[in-house]
Design an enzyme around this catalytic site. Structure first.
Site, PDB file in Angstrom:
ATOM      1  N   ARG A   1       1.200 -30.639  10.487  1.00  0.00           N
ATOM      2  CA  ARG A   1       0.435 -29.349  10.959  1.00  0.00           C
ATOM      3  C   ARG A   1      -0.046 -28.521  10.271  1.00  0.00           C
ATOM      4  O   ARG A   1      -1.155 -27.885  10.292  1.00  0.00           O
ATOM      5  CB  ARG A   1       1.363 -28.964  12.084  1.00  0.00           C
ATOM      6  CG  ARG A   1       1.792 -29.803  13.251  1.00  0.00           C
ATOM      7  CD  ARG A   1       3.049 -29.490  13.989  1.00  0.00           C
ATOM      8  NE  ARG A   1       3.408 -30.123  15.179  1.00  0.00           N
ATOM      9  CZ  ARG A   1       4.579 -30.472  15.813  1.00  0.00           C
ATOM     10  NH1 ARG A   1       5.370 -29.599  15.605  1.00  0.00           N
ATOM     11  NH2 ARG A   1       4.863 -31.163  16.798  1.00  0.00           N
TER      12      ARG A   1
ATOM     13  N   ARG B   1       6.624 -33.520  10.487  1.00  0.00           N
ATOM     14  CA  ARG B   1       5.623 -33.097  11.659  1.00  0.00           C
ATOM     15  C   ARG B   1       5.269 -31.861  11.277  1.00  0.00           C
ATOM     16  O   ARG B   1       3.737 -31.498  11.354  1.00  0.00           O
ATOM     17  CB  ARG B   1       6.111 -33.266  12.930  1.00  0.00           C
ATOM     18  CG  ARG B   1       7.227 -32.220  13.336  1.00  0.00           C
ATOM     19  CD  ARG B   1       7.618 -32.491  14.810  1.00  0.00           C
ATOM     20  NE  ARG B   1       8.776 -31.271  15.125  1.00  0.00           N
ATOM     21  CZ  ARG B   1       9.878 -31.252  14.835  1.00  0.00           C
ATOM     22  NH1 ARG B   1      10.755 -32.436  14.203  1.00  0.00           N
ATOM     23  NH2 ARG B   1      10.761 -30.270  15.345  1.00  0.00           N
TER      24      ARG B   1
ATOM     25  N   ASP C   1       0.851  -1.223   0.027  1.00  0.00           N
ATOM     26  CA  ASP C   1      -0.250  -0.035  -0.094  1.00  0.00           C
ATOM     27  C   ASP C   1       0.835   1.245  -0.016  1.00  0.00           C
ATOM     28  O   ASP C   1       2.086   1.053  -0.183  1.00  0.00           O
ATOM     29  CB  ASP C   1      -0.901   0.008   1.265  1.00  0.00           C
ATOM     30  CG  ASP C   1      -0.345   0.226   2.449  1.00  0.00           C
ATOM     31  OD1 ASP C   1       0.943   0.185   2.629  1.00  0.00           O
ATOM     32  OD2 ASP C   1      -1.294   0.229   3.603  1.00  0.00           O
ATOM     33  N   HIS C   2       0.408   2.517   0.298  1.00  0.00           N
ATOM     34  CA  HIS C   2       0.976   3.612   0.140  1.00  0.00           C
ATOM     35  C   HIS C   2       2.101   3.744   1.101  1.00  0.00           C
ATOM     36  O   HIS C   2       2.995   4.422   1.172  1.00  0.00           O
ATOM     37  CB  HIS C   2       0.013   4.784   0.331  1.00  0.00           C
ATOM     38  CG  HIS C   2      -0.862   4.659   1.453  1.00  0.00           C
ATOM     39  ND1 HIS C   2      -1.761   3.773   1.671  1.00  0.00           N
ATOM     40  CD2 HIS C   2      -0.646   5.474   2.608  1.00  0.00           C
ATOM     41  CE1 HIS C   2      -2.421   3.855   2.966  1.00  0.00           C
ATOM     42  NE2 HIS C   2      -1.854   4.829   3.428  1.00  0.00           N
TER      43      HIS C   2
ATOM     44  N   HIS D   1       8.944 -24.213   9.137  1.00  0.00           N
ATOM     45  CA  HIS D   1       7.944 -24.922  10.037  1.00  0.00           C
ATOM     46  C   HIS D   1       6.707 -24.614   9.300  1.00  0.00           C
ATOM     47  O   HIS D   1       5.797 -25.394   9.756  1.00  0.00           O
ATOM     48  CB  HIS D   1       7.777 -24.332  11.613  1.00  0.00           C
ATOM     49  CG  HIS D   1       9.083 -24.689  12.387  1.00  0.00           C
ATOM     50  ND1 HIS D   1       9.318 -24.703  13.590  1.00  0.00           N
ATOM     51  CD2 HIS D   1      10.502 -25.467  11.879  1.00  0.00           C
ATOM     52  CE1 HIS D   1      10.241 -25.214  14.166  1.00  0.00           C
ATOM     53  NE2 HIS D   1      10.945 -25.702  13.081  1.00  0.00           N
TER      54      HIS D   1
ATOM     55  N   CYS E   1       3.564  -3.302   4.039  1.00  0.00           N
ATOM     56  CA  CYS E   1       2.376  -2.328   4.350  1.00  0.00           C
ATOM     57  C   CYS E   1       3.032  -1.453   5.480  1.00  0.00           C
ATOM     58  O   CYS E   1       4.168  -1.772   5.845  1.00  0.00           O
ATOM     59  CB  CYS E   1       1.162  -2.610   4.638  1.00  0.00           C
ATOM     60  SG  CYS E   1       0.766  -3.685   6.295  1.00  0.00           S
TER      61      CYS E   1
END
Ligand code: RB5
Length: 170
Positions: free
Chosen positions: A136, A132, A8-9, A98, A65
């Site tokens: 998840r 793992r 954004d700006h 992860h 942003c």
């Protein structure tokens, strides 16, 4: 890599510097804007970069942003997107290892440029650990009716149960 960028700006200056740096490294850039300080709504840029990655038009996404937060929230509304707002290199590393983050969000107002450069490198060069963590991460995308029934039972009990990671994945 083909990398989608949006800001954004309050983030376009870093976004433009990131684009220049990545082009210099040989990456292909899809720049969804914005290009100046005229106030704009950050959700639209988060959605555009999210959709570009989710549809396969881009391999990865990078958002900027003012705080990194709102634009990351927007990207995470797009199914298939795992966007991490990060402010330090170790978070950027863990977001890849992860969480298999396919979009990353930076803050122009709170983060120095040198830190951005380091996080950018880590984000692009770090792989996903899988195992793992994959088990998840998959659960993040199973948030449908069956998951809600399970979670409502946890609410009734007042505690999350049966969330142990299978031993063979540890
Ligand atoms: C814009 O002023 C600012 O709110 C935006 O860039 C971002 O920080 C929102 O989360």
């Amino acid at each position: 890599m083909k990398i989608a960028l949006g800001a954004d700006h309050a983030g376009f200056e870093y976004k433009d510097r990131i684009a220049e740096k990545l082009r210099g490294l040989g990456h292909e850039i899809l720049d969804f804007g914005t290009h100046d300080a005229t106030p704009v709504d950050y959700p639209q840029y988060g959605f555009a970069v999210g959709e570009a990655v989710a549809t396969g038009e881009a391999d990865r996404g990078i958002l900027v942003c003012g705080s990194s937060l709102g634009i990351a929230m927007a990207a995470n509304k797009v199914p298939g997107i795992r966007c991490a707002p990060v402010m330090d290199p170790y978070s950027a590393e863990l977001a890849r290892r992860h969480n298999d983050a396919n979009v990353i969000a930076f803050s122009e107002r709170l983060t120095g440029w040198e830190m951005i450069e380091r996080m950018l490198q880590v984000y692009l060069e770090t792989g996903f650990d899988g195992g793992r963590h994959a088990y998840r991460v998959e659960q993040l995308f199973e948030f449908g009716d069956a998951q809600r029934v399970r979670t409502l039972k946890d609410l009734e009990r007042g505690e999350v149960t049966e969330a142990q990671t299978p031993k063979d994945l540890l």
